[in-house]
Motif scaffolding. Structure first.
Motif, mmCIF file in Angstrom:
data_model
loop_
_atom_site.group_PDB
_atom_site.id
_atom_site.type_symbol
_atom_site.label_atom_id
_atom_site.label_comp_id
_atom_site.label_asym_id
_atom_site.label_seq_id
_atom_site.Cartn_x
_atom_site.Cartn_y
_atom_site.Cartn_z
ATOM 1 N N LEU A 159 42.637 -86.493 -15.175
ATOM 2 C CA LEU A 159 42.029 -87.081 -16.430
ATOM 3 C C LEU A 159 42.917 -87.455 -17.480
ATOM 4 C CD1 LEU A 159 39.166 -84.331 -16.760
ATOM 5 C CD2 LEU A 159 39.119 -86.499 -15.282
ATOM 6 N N GLN A 160 44.338 -87.038 -17.382
ATOM 7 C CA GLN A 160 45.174 -87.387 -18.354
ATOM 8 C C GLN A 160 46.502 -86.853 -17.807
ATOM 9 O OE1 GLN A 160 46.052 -85.705 -22.168
ATOM 10 N NE2 GLN A 160 45.464 -87.712 -23.472
ATOM 11 N N ARG A 212 50.038 -81.679 0.884
ATOM 12 C CA ARG A 212 48.872 -82.916 0.738
ATOM 13 C C ARG A 212 48.426 -82.961 -0.820
ATOM 14 N NH1 ARG A 212 43.410 -83.815 1.700
ATOM 15 N NH2 ARG A 212 42.886 -86.042 1.918
ATOM 16 N N ALA A 213 48.503 -83.884 -1.571
ATOM 17 C CA ALA A 213 48.253 -83.949 -2.817
ATOM 18 C C ALA A 213 47.108 -85.121 -3.264
ATOM 19 C CB ALA A 213 49.480 -84.280 -3.867
ATOM 20 N N VAL A 214 46.191 -84.578 -3.643
ATOM 21 C CA VAL A 214 45.029 -85.563 -3.995
ATOM 22 C C VAL A 214 44.595 -85.291 -5.473
ATOM 23 C CG1 VAL A 214 43.839 -85.405 -1.585
ATOM 24 C CG2 VAL A 214 43.159 -83.750 -3.431
ATOM 25 N N PRO A 215 44.075 -86.520 -5.969
ATOM 26 C CA PRO A 215 43.561 -86.727 -7.419
ATOM 27 C C PRO A 215 42.252 -85.854 -7.381
ATOM 28 C CG PRO A 215 43.488 -88.592 -6.581
ATOM 29 C CD PRO A 215 44.129 -87.767 -5.285
ATOM 30 N N VAL A 216 41.906 -85.254 -8.586
ATOM 31 C CA VAL A 216 40.589 -84.463 -8.465
ATOM 32 C C VAL A 216 40.126 -84.922 -10.095
ATOM 33 C CG1 VAL A 216 39.473 -82.380 -9.113
ATOM 34 C CG2 VAL A 216 41.132 -82.399 -7.398
ATOM 35 N N ARG A 217 38.816 -85.916 -9.965
ATOM 36 C CA ARG A 217 38.236 -86.006 -11.232
ATOM 37 C C ARG A 217 36.568 -85.491 -11.238
ATOM 38 N NH1 ARG A 217 40.919 -90.706 -9.227
ATOM 39 N NH2 ARG A 217 42.571 -91.167 -10.560
ATOM 40 N N ALA A 249 33.756 -82.433 -9.819
ATOM 41 C CA ALA A 249 33.349 -81.206 -9.477
ATOM 42 C C ALA A 249 33.416 -80.947 -7.745
ATOM 43 C CB ALA A 249 32.017 -80.803 -9.864
ATOM 44 N N ALA A 250 32.848 -81.990 -7.013
ATOM 45 C CA ALA A 250 32.687 -81.857 -5.538
ATOM 46 C C ALA A 250 34.104 -81.834 -5.094
ATOM 47 C CB ALA A 250 31.967 -82.970 -5.021
ATOM 48 N N GLU A 251 35.305 -82.609 -5.685
ATOM 49 C CA GLU A 251 36.383 -82.807 -5.298
ATOM 50 C C GLU A 251 37.161 -81.326 -5.182
ATOM 51 O OE1 GLU A 251 37.008 -87.081 -6.283
ATOM 52 O OE2 GLU A 251 37.662 -85.876 -7.665
ATOM 53 N N LEU A 252 36.686 -80.303 -6.175
ATOM 54 C CA LEU A 252 37.449 -79.072 -6.041
ATOM 55 C C LEU A 252 37.223 -78.244 -4.970
ATOM 56 C CD1 LEU A 252 36.548 -77.724 -9.723
ATOM 57 C CD2 LEU A 252 38.699 -78.276 -8.805
ATOM 58 N N GLU A 253 36.269 -78.657 -4.090
ATOM 59 C CA GLU A 253 35.877 -77.834 -2.853
ATOM 60 C C GLU A 253 36.689 -78.154 -1.804
ATOM 61 O OE1 GLU A 253 31.584 -78.422 -1.925
ATOM 62 O OE2 GLU A 253 30.888 -77.766 -4.105
ATOM 63 N N VAL A 271 46.863 -78.188 -9.815
ATOM 64 C CA VAL A 271 47.767 -78.561 -10.784
ATOM 65 C C VAL A 271 47.024 -79.161 -12.052
ATOM 66 C CG1 VAL A 271 49.555 -79.868 -11.615
ATOM 67 C CG2 VAL A 271 49.544 -78.804 -9.104
ATOM 68 N N LEU A 272 47.142 -78.449 -13.161
ATOM 69 C CA LEU A 272 46.615 -79.106 -14.402
ATOM 70 C C LEU A 272 47.845 -79.511 -15.219
ATOM 71 C CD1 LEU A 272 44.427 -76.041 -15.755
ATOM 72 C CD2 LEU A 272 43.728 -77.806 -14.606
ATOM 73 N N PRO A 273 47.881 -81.006 -15.201
ATOM 74 C CA PRO A 273 49.034 -81.577 -15.785
ATOM 75 C C PRO A 273 49.426 -81.575 -17.342
ATOM 76 C CG PRO A 273 47.661 -83.120 -15.123
ATOM 77 C CD PRO A 273 46.994 -82.011 -14.819
ATOM 78 N N GLY A 274 50.461 -82.035 -17.675
ATOM 79 C CA GLY A 274 50.570 -82.037 -19.366
ATOM 80 C C GLY A 274 49.592 -83.316 -19.907
#
Length: 214
Positions: free
Chosen positions: A10-11, A27-32, A34-38, A44-47
């Motif tokens: 998100l930022q 393996r790293a993926v963006p999350v935007r 709720a469904a992607e959390l599953e 990771v919560l970035p700065g």
């Protein structure tokens, strides 16, 4: 099976965290949404700006699903603003600011000062430096928080030293807590994704992998 780590997109410098996580073997993926959390084994919560992220979490209807995920044991690593989002208590917050919670700490927002007060330091980090087989971690602090106090189940991983390398005192910053761990939650006041040293990310990937197997 490769561990999949989401990065809240998100930022903040999402790409740098993705690069560090992939270098650490995940393996790293963006999350935007709720469904992607599953689909992730950790997050990771970035700065960024904690108040802005708080507003965006509500706008994207992610705040409540994320709070549930944290409460249910999803491994989460928060850096800088991410540390603030995980904290149960925040000093210096603006009116109406909310956190995800889960980490029994009191964090002071913007404790080290403004953007112009940003700095770098070499710190020993439990689980990464010393007995873990590596030297100090180069850390970057940008409008960073620090931890004022921790609950009984929170492990302190790193502090600002009492004095700088040239022997000068560090004022109010001396001895402040800047990295903690509790259960499946990890938080740092600094930005390890900015230095090319992926050991903090590797620590989180190991813990997320172990959690998935337990």
């Amino acid at each position: 099976m490769t561990t999949t780590i989401g990065v809240l997109a998100l930022q903040g410098d999402v790409r740098a965290h993705v690069t560090a996580l992939e270098a650490a073997g995940a393996r790293a993926v963006p999350v935007r949404r709720a469904a992607e959390l599953e689909a992730v084994d950790g997050l990771v919560l970035p700065g960024g700006e904690s108040t802005t992220i708080d507003k965006l979490l509500r706008l994207f209807e992610l705040r409540d699903p994320l709070r549930r995920a944290v409460a249910e044991g999803l491994p989460v690593y928060g850096s800088c603003a991410g540390m603030i989002l995980l904290a149960d208590r925040v000093l210096g917050s603006i009116e109406g600011q909310q956190t995800l919670g889960g980490l029994d700490v009191t964090v002071r927002r913007n404790a080290f000062g403004r953007q112009v007060d940003s700095f770098e330091a070499d710190l020993d980090v439990v689980g990464v430096s010393g007995d873990a087989g590596g030297g100090p971690v180069r850390t970057v602090f940008i409008r960073a928080p620090w931890v004022e106090d921790v609950g009984p189940d929170v492990e302190v991983l790193a502090r600002i030293p009492e004095r700088s390398t040239d022997g000068a005192g560090l004022g109010d910053a001396a001895g402040r807590i800047v990295a903690v761990r509790s259960g499946r939650l990890l938080a740092t006041a600094f930005h390890p994704e900015m230095t090319g040293d992926v050991r903090v990310h590797a620590l989180f990937v190991r813990e997320a992998t172990a959690s998935r197997r337990s």
